[in-house]
Structure formats: structure tokens, C-alpha cells
Design a protein around this motif. Structure first.
Motif, PDB file in Angstrom:
ATOM      1  N   GLU A  63       1.417  11.477   1.734  1.00 15.22           N
ATOM      2  CA  GLU A  63       0.222  10.631   1.817  1.00 15.22           C
ATOM      3  C   GLU A  63       0.367   9.585   2.920  1.00 15.22           C
ATOM      4  O   GLU A  63      -0.590   9.309   3.650  1.00 15.22           O
ATOM      5  N   ILE A  64       1.556   9.043   3.052  1.00 16.69           N
ATOM      6  CA  ILE A  64       1.805   8.045   4.093  1.00 16.69           C
ATOM      7  C   ILE A  64       1.652   8.671   5.473  1.00 16.69           C
ATOM      8  O   ILE A  64       0.995   8.115   6.353  1.00 16.69           O
ATOM      9  N   MET A 107       0.824  -1.202   0.000  1.00 16.97           N
ATOM     10  CA  MET A 107       0.000   0.000   0.000  1.00 16.97           C
ATOM     11  C   MET A 107       0.867   1.264   0.000  1.00 16.97           C
ATOM     12  O   MET A 107       0.635   2.200  -0.767  1.00 16.97           O
ATOM     13  N   PHE A 108       1.902   1.287   0.850  1.00 20.58           N
ATOM     14  CA  PHE A 108       2.750   2.472   0.963  1.00 20.58           C
ATOM     15  C   PHE A 108       3.637   2.683  -0.260  1.00 20.58           C
ATOM     16  O   PHE A 108       4.044   3.811  -0.544  1.00 20.58           O
ATOM     17  N   MET A 126       2.235   5.278  -2.489  1.00 20.44           N
ATOM     18  CA  MET A 126       1.932   6.580  -1.920  1.00 20.44           C
ATOM     19  C   MET A 126       3.179   7.449  -1.832  1.00 20.44           C
ATOM     20  O   MET A 126       4.295   6.942  -1.788  1.00 20.44           O
ATOM     21  N   THR A 132      -4.269   9.808  10.437  1.00 21.67           N
ATOM     22  CA  THR A 132      -5.704   9.548  10.546  1.00 21.67           C
ATOM     23  C   THR A 132      -5.967   8.216  11.248  1.00 21.67           C
ATOM     24  O   THR A 132      -6.902   8.112  12.040  1.00 21.67           O
ATOM     25  N   LYS A 133      -5.151   7.204  10.980  1.00 23.72           N
ATOM     26  CA  LYS A 133      -5.326   5.912  11.645  1.00 23.72           C
ATOM     27  C   LYS A 133      -5.065   6.034  13.142  1.00 23.72           C
ATOM     28  O   LYS A 133      -5.747   5.412  13.953  1.00 23.72           O
ATOM     29  N   GLU A 169      -0.066  11.320   6.305  1.00 20.26           N
ATOM     30  CA  GLU A 169      -1.479  11.654   6.523  1.00 20.26           C
ATOM     31  C   GLU A 169      -2.269  10.386   6.871  1.00 20.26           C
ATOM     32  O   GLU A 169      -3.111  10.390   7.760  1.00 20.26           O
ATOM     33  N   TYR A 170      -2.004   9.294   6.183  1.00 16.69           N
ATOM     34  CA  TYR A 170      -2.670   8.020   6.459  1.00 16.69           C
ATOM     35  C   TYR A 170      -2.405   7.579   7.897  1.00 16.69           C
ATOM     36  O   TYR A 170      -3.329   7.204   8.625  1.00 16.69           O
ATOM     37  N   LEU A 171      -1.139   7.613   8.307  1.00 17.05           N
ATOM     38  CA  LEU A 171      -0.791   7.180   9.652  1.00 17.05           C
ATOM     39  C   LEU A 171      -1.401   8.094  10.708  1.00 17.05           C
ATOM     40  O   LEU A 171      -1.835   7.631  11.768  1.00 17.05           O
TER      41      LEU A 171
END
Length: 52
Positions: free
Chosen positions: A33-34, A25-26, A29, A40-41, A36-38
């Protein structure tokens, strides 16, 4: 010495599967983006950074 124990849950196998899933997945990105993903998680799970 052989042990024949049937495991219901294999932690090493699970960890490797998760690592491979995240790596795939990463790899698609950007760094931003990575991050931001981390972020939000982390918020979704209710984790809070300790104050420094």
C-alpha cells in the motif's frame, strides 16, 4: 549570543510535521500500500524517474 528573529516560515518545523504525518499514515499501511501510494503521488506531481 541570542538572536530574536521572528520567522514567517520554519523549514525544520515544517519538515518534522510532514515526517510525523507520513509516519502516522504509513504505520497503518502494508508495504504494498505504501509503494502504491508513493507511486500515485509521484505520477500526480509529474515526476519521472531518470532512465538508468
Amino acid at each position: 549570543m541570542e538572536t530574536k528573529i521572528e520567522k514567517k516560515f520554519d523549514a525544520v518545523k515544517f519538515a518534522r510535521e510532514q515526517k510525523d504525518r507520513l509516519d502516522e499514515m504509513f504505520s497503518k499501511m502494508t508495504k504494498e500500500e505504501i509503494l502504491e501510494y508513493l507511486k500515485t503521488k509521484s505520477i500526480e506531481r509529474g515526476r519521472v524517474k531518470p532512465s538508468a
